[in-house]
Scaffold this active site. Structure first.
Site, PDB file in Angstrom:
ATOM      1  N   GLU A 112      38.121  64.127  21.762  1.00  0.00           N
ATOM      2  CA  GLU A 112      37.244  64.577  20.679  1.00  0.00           C
ATOM      3  C   GLU A 112      36.696  63.114  19.996  1.00  0.00           C
ATOM      4  O   GLU A 112      37.621  62.232  20.005  1.00  0.00           O
ATOM      5  CB  GLU A 112      37.852  65.472  19.402  1.00  0.00           C
ATOM      6  CG  GLU A 112      38.382  66.826  20.064  1.00  0.00           C
ATOM      7  CD  GLU A 112      39.173  67.541  18.712  1.00  0.00           C
ATOM      8  OE1 GLU A 112      38.825  67.324  17.519  1.00  0.00           O
ATOM      9  OE2 GLU A 112      40.195  68.358  18.847  1.00  0.00           O
ATOM     10  N   LYS A 114      36.571  60.500  17.159  1.00  0.00           N
ATOM     11  CA  LYS A 114      37.197  60.277  15.608  1.00  0.00           C
ATOM     12  C   LYS A 114      36.234  60.012  14.505  1.00  0.00           C
ATOM     13  O   LYS A 114      35.949  58.867  14.551  1.00  0.00           O
ATOM     14  CB  LYS A 114      38.332  59.509  16.020  1.00  0.00           C
ATOM     15  CG  LYS A 114      39.225  59.045  14.872  1.00  0.00           C
ATOM     16  CD  LYS A 114      40.320  57.865  15.077  1.00  0.00           C
ATOM     17  CE  LYS A 114      41.329  57.905  14.086  1.00  0.00           C
ATOM     18  NZ  LYS A 114      40.579  57.148  12.902  1.00  0.00           N
ATOM     19  N   ASP A 116      34.705  58.772  11.186  1.00  0.00           N
ATOM     20  CA  ASP A 116      35.048  57.783  10.358  1.00  0.00           C
ATOM     21  C   ASP A 116      34.779  58.397   8.968  1.00  0.00           C
ATOM     22  O   ASP A 116      33.685  58.030   8.305  1.00  0.00           O
ATOM     23  CB  ASP A 116      34.447  56.557  10.490  1.00  0.00           C
ATOM     24  CG  ASP A 116      35.165  55.315   9.966  1.00  0.00           C
ATOM     25  OD1 ASP A 116      36.386  55.612   9.395  1.00  0.00           O
ATOM     26  OD2 ASP A 116      34.580  54.134   9.915  1.00  0.00           O
ATOM     27  N   TYR A 224      37.837  70.644  12.736  1.00  0.00           N
ATOM     28  CA  TYR A 224      38.332  70.488  14.278  1.00  0.00           C
ATOM     29  C   TYR A 224      39.935  70.943  14.306  1.00  0.00           C
ATOM     30  O   TYR A 224      40.387  70.720  15.361  1.00  0.00           O
ATOM     31  CB  TYR A 224      37.997  69.094  14.509  1.00  0.00           C
ATOM     32  CG  TYR A 224      38.544  67.845  13.737  1.00  0.00           C
ATOM     33  CD1 TYR A 224      40.141  67.872  13.280  1.00  0.00           C
ATOM     34  CD2 TYR A 224      37.808  67.126  13.219  1.00  0.00           C
ATOM     35  CE1 TYR A 224      40.333  67.014  12.640  1.00  0.00           C
ATOM     36  CE2 TYR A 224      37.854  66.465  11.952  1.00  0.00           C
ATOM     37  CZ  TYR A 224      39.624  66.067  11.950  1.00  0.00           C
ATOM     38  OH  TYR A 224      39.939  65.098  11.131  1.00  0.00           O
ATOM     39  N   LYS A 315      41.424  53.722  19.631  1.00  0.00           N
ATOM     40  CA  LYS A 315      40.486  53.011  18.500  1.00  0.00           C
ATOM     41  C   LYS A 315      39.553  52.014  19.425  1.00  0.00           C
ATOM     42  O   LYS A 315      40.061  51.127  19.999  1.00  0.00           O
ATOM     43  CB  LYS A 315      41.217  52.230  17.446  1.00  0.00           C
ATOM     44  CG  LYS A 315      42.023  53.014  16.572  1.00  0.00           C
ATOM     45  CD  LYS A 315      41.536  53.789  15.678  1.00  0.00           C
ATOM     46  CE  LYS A 315      40.687  53.148  14.576  1.00  0.00           C
ATOM     47  NZ  LYS A 315      41.629  52.835  13.406  1.00  0.00           N
ATOM     48  N   CYS A 409       7.070  35.825  -5.779  1.00  0.00           N
ATOM     49  CA  CYS A 409       6.912  36.901  -5.151  1.00  0.00           C
ATOM     50  C   CYS A 409       6.332  36.625  -3.821  1.00  0.00           C
ATOM     51  O   CYS A 409       5.282  35.747  -3.809  1.00  0.00           O
ATOM     52  CB  CYS A 409       6.298  37.860  -5.720  1.00  0.00           C
ATOM     53  SG  CYS A 409       5.860  39.416  -4.635  1.00  0.00           S
ATOM     54  N   CYS A 412       2.472  38.408  -3.743  1.00  0.00           N
ATOM     55  CA  CYS A 412       1.256  38.016  -4.810  1.00  0.00           C
ATOM     56  C   CYS A 412       1.775  36.885  -5.612  1.00  0.00           C
ATOM     57  O   CYS A 412       0.931  36.570  -6.214  1.00  0.00           O
ATOM     58  CB  CYS A 412       1.261  39.199  -5.865  1.00  0.00           C
ATOM     59  SG  CYS A 412       2.818  39.314  -6.922  1.00  0.00           S
ATOM     60  N   CYS A 427       9.820  41.518  -8.698  1.00  0.00           N
ATOM     61  CA  CYS A 427       8.366  40.996  -8.883  1.00  0.00           C
ATOM     62  C   CYS A 427       8.056  41.851 -10.271  1.00  0.00           C
ATOM     63  O   CYS A 427       7.827  42.941 -10.125  1.00  0.00           O
ATOM     64  CB  CYS A 427       7.750  41.073  -7.867  1.00  0.00           C
ATOM     65  SG  CYS A 427       5.763  40.695  -8.266  1.00  0.00           S
ATOM     66  N   CYS A 433       0.614  43.937  -7.347  1.00  0.00           N
ATOM     67  CA  CYS A 433       1.454  43.385  -6.204  1.00  0.00           C
ATOM     68  C   CYS A 433       1.390  44.492  -5.001  1.00  0.00           C
ATOM     69  O   CYS A 433       1.714  45.608  -5.158  1.00  0.00           O
ATOM     70  CB  CYS A 433       2.684  43.319  -6.607  1.00  0.00           C
ATOM     71  SG  CYS A 433       3.986  42.571  -5.130  1.00  0.00           S
TER      72      CYS A 433
END
Length: 670
Positions: A112, A114, A116, A224, A315, A409, A412, A427, A433
């Site tokens: 199956e 694993k 996380d 599971y 793993k 920015c 602009c 900004c 903008c």
């Protein structure tokens, strides 16, 4: 059975079926809007009929309950962890130990994914959800039932009849990558630090005290491991098939999430398949679990003090790549938040070609000590855009210049700002903008705001390109004559869009307030502002101090709201929306009174008959105000069990009247 009771039961069944179709089968049976209409009807009927309250009702999935302390629960059977392996030789050793313990070579295994995430054990009684407990130390864990109820893929009531009267099913709660990315994007836009990875985010979310926030985070689950306490199944694989029939979201064999195998070659065929394909999953896995399938074999093999002898985890290696930092570009979001992105020399990572990596903010650049042309270590740590996790300074060119965050920015040219205590630069030129203009309109038309049917981001971009709009208010001036000449705009699609724009004028005030996009005013804050101050004019007239008296409104939000309405261009925008006919006042709740007018309440603790949000709603419905902290302006402290001692001490010092739940009921009964 009354008509109301009959309708409540019918709605609960329908909504659970729609939940199952959407979240477990991935086959939506109705639209989101149709689902919301049914849910609102159920919530309304349940409020009118409190005697029919059911903790497993679909209405409870939206959250709202507050858990002050999570009760510790002893597991009936320990939740052990698995021993880890990292190569083929260690897997072969495991198989030899199993064969030796069973005294035969032919053994069937199950492989199956694993997941996380966070291990969870959920108990069902008579086919109904009863309790959810975390792994904890393996012997005892925390009762997080209130939060787990908000996860839409967890069934509240089971299908069929062949399940045990009481049993536990275990699995893994995780945060999908899309939910994780969305959450981090929202935090970046608000200038908050982002979360490190989906696993920690899932763990932290599951232990939040406010279940309504958990409901918004989009957690998911795979279950599971079935513990029935009897011998109704002969194998693990058989029990998973049964759990799927009962309505659980179990690993689907048709997607190769689970497979029966007989030898090490078949095991590694499964491992190698997912070592590549895991990068295309919508959630994170960090390995493969290998289990002996037959339950009698598992009993023979038994357990060590820490783990079962009949299962191990393989793993995967952490996926990283080395490449060159070529430059840094900057993206501007709808709130003006500026996010730096590293441009990399293309490199293969996790099955894809990586050219960009997130840098989050100026502090992250300083922390990494980045220089141009650095050799950097890139990792796909659960994010759609990879991130830089390290720098190899030994390979840095002698003439390399440090990366310095921009001061203007990129869209602009406006000078950037950074507020104290906030990680993100932004900004301030929100009116002119370009990405902020587009982003604000896209936010305005989104599902949780004005939800305008027939409009999407590409259409918004086209309207800007053609000069048809400059802000969201301009949408309400569009006509068929404006739209029909546009490419790919047929008469039916234009009619649909204009109907959607017209229909948005009926959207409730709190969603209009959310939709206009005031910095730091999210969906929850907008609801609190609307319920407390009732209208856009009242919010505009409120001072920072008045705003801070509202529950959970701090100085940052309060100052942002006041600053928004100090800008003439924003007031002009609101006036245009008002002229267009949008809702600018809260529609009063049926049964509202002025019994508590002039009184300010602080609600603290856990109550027997009410959730805290229900109490706050009752106070506001009856004309009272709710504040988050005790002050000289507090009239009543509504005290439940386990309330904060500091609030109680302050209330007593200030002479604030302390009410019990019963006393409050008597007060509003008048």
């Amino acid at each position: 059975m009354s008509k109301a009771e009959d309708r409540i039961h019918q709605l609960r069944r329908e909504l659970e079926e729609h939940n199952y179709a959407y979240y477990v089968q991935n086959q939506p049976s109705i639209s989101d809007r149709e689902f919301d209409v049914l849910l609102e009807e159920l919530i309304g009927l349940e409020k009118e009929n409190p005697a029919l309250y059911d903790p497993n009702s679909p209405s409870q999935r939206v959250g709202g309950q507050v858990t002050k302390d999570f009760e510790t629960v002893v597991h009936k059977r320990p939740m052990l962890s698995l021993s880890n392996t990292y190569n083929r030789e260690e897997v072969e050793d495991f198989i030899r130990r199993v064969q030796s313990g069973l005294e035969r070579e032919e053994v069937q295994f199950v492989c199956e994914l694993k997941y996380d995430g966070v291990a969870i054990g959920i108990t069902y009684q008579n086919g109904a959800f009863y309790q959810a407990v975390t792994r904890g130390d393996g012997t005892k864990g925390d009762d997080v039932s209130t939060n787990v109820r908000t996860i839409r893929s967890v069934p509240m009531n089971l299908k069929g009849k062949d399940f045990p009267e009481e049993f536990e099913i275990r699995g893994e709660i995780f945060m999908p990558l899309a939910s994780f990315q969305k959450m981090n994007e929202e935090r970046e836009e608000e200038g908050l630090d982002t979360f490190a990875n989906p696993r920690n985010s899932a763990s932290g979310t599951l232990k939040m005290q406010d279940s309504s926030i958990v409901a918004q985070r989009g957690l998911d689950i795979y279950l599971y491991y079935v513990l029935t306490g009897d011998r109704r199944f002969s194998s693990h694989f058989e029990s998973i098939e049964a759990a799927s029939r009962w309505g659980f979201k179990t690993p689907p064999a048709e997607k190769n999430f689970i497979r029966r195998v007989s030898n090490v070659d078949e095991i590694f065929e499964f491992i190698e398949y997912w070592d590549v394909k895991r990068n295309h999953l919508p959630f994170e896995i960090d390995g493969i679990v290998i289990k002996v399938d037959n339950y009698s074999d598992q009993e023979v093999l038994g357990y060590t003090a820490k783990s079962p002898r009949w299962a191990i985890a393989y793993k995967f290696k952490a996926e990283q790549a080395r490449t060159k930092l070529l430059g840094v570009s900057y993206q501007v979001g709808r709130t003006g938040a500026v996010t730096p992105v590293a441009n990399l020399q293309p490199v293969q990572l996790a099955g894809t070609t990586v050219k960009r990596a997130s840098l989050h903010n100026a502090d992250q650049i300083l922390k990494l000590g980045l220089h141009f042309n650095d050799t950097v270590l890139v990792e796909k740590g659960g994010e759609i855009i990879p991130k830089i996790v390290g720098v190899d300074e030994s390979e840095r060119p002698s003439d390399s210049e440090p990366v310095l965050f921009i001061s203007e920015c990129p869209e602009c040219g406006e000078t950037l700002k950074k507020d104290d205590g906030v990680a993100q630069h932004y900004c301030p030129n929100e009116l002119y903008c370009p990405p902020q203009q587009r982003g604000k309109v896209e936010h305005f038309i989104s599902r949780k705001a004005l939800d305008i049917d027939g409009l999407g981001s590409e259409t918004v971009q086209l309207f800007f390109d053609k000069g048809l709009i400059q802000n969201a208010a301009d949408l309400y001036r569009l006509t068929a004559e404006d739209l029909l000449p546009l490419e790919r705009f047929a008469e039916k699609s234009v009619e649909r869009m204009l109907r959607g724009i017209e229909a948005s004028k009926e959207i409730p005030f709190e969603r209009v307030l959310f939709g206009i996009g005031i910095r730091f005013v999210g969906e929850t804050v907008a609801k609190k502002l609307a319920k407390s101050l009732k209208s856009m004019d009242a919010i505009r007239a409120a001072s920072v101090e008045q705003l801070m008296e509202i529950d959970e409104i701090g100085d940052r939000i309060a100052n942002s709201v006041v600053s928004y309405f100090e800008e003439d261009r924003n007031v002009d925008f609101i006036n245009k929306l008002k002229e267009a006919g949008l809702q600018m006042e809260l529609v009063e709740t049926e049964g509202a009174t002025e019994l508590l007018s002039g009184s300010t309440f602080v609600v603290s603790g856990i109550f027997e008959r009410y959730e805290r949000d229900q109490l706050k709603a009752e106070i506001e419905k009856n004309g009272g105000k709710v504040a988050s902290s005790v002050s000289g302006k507090t009239t009543y402290l509504l005290a439940g069990s386990g309330m904060g001692p500091s609030k109680l001490a302050k209330a007593e010092k200030l002479g604030v009247t302390i009410l019990s739940e019963d006393e409050f009921d008597q007060m509003i009964a008048k």
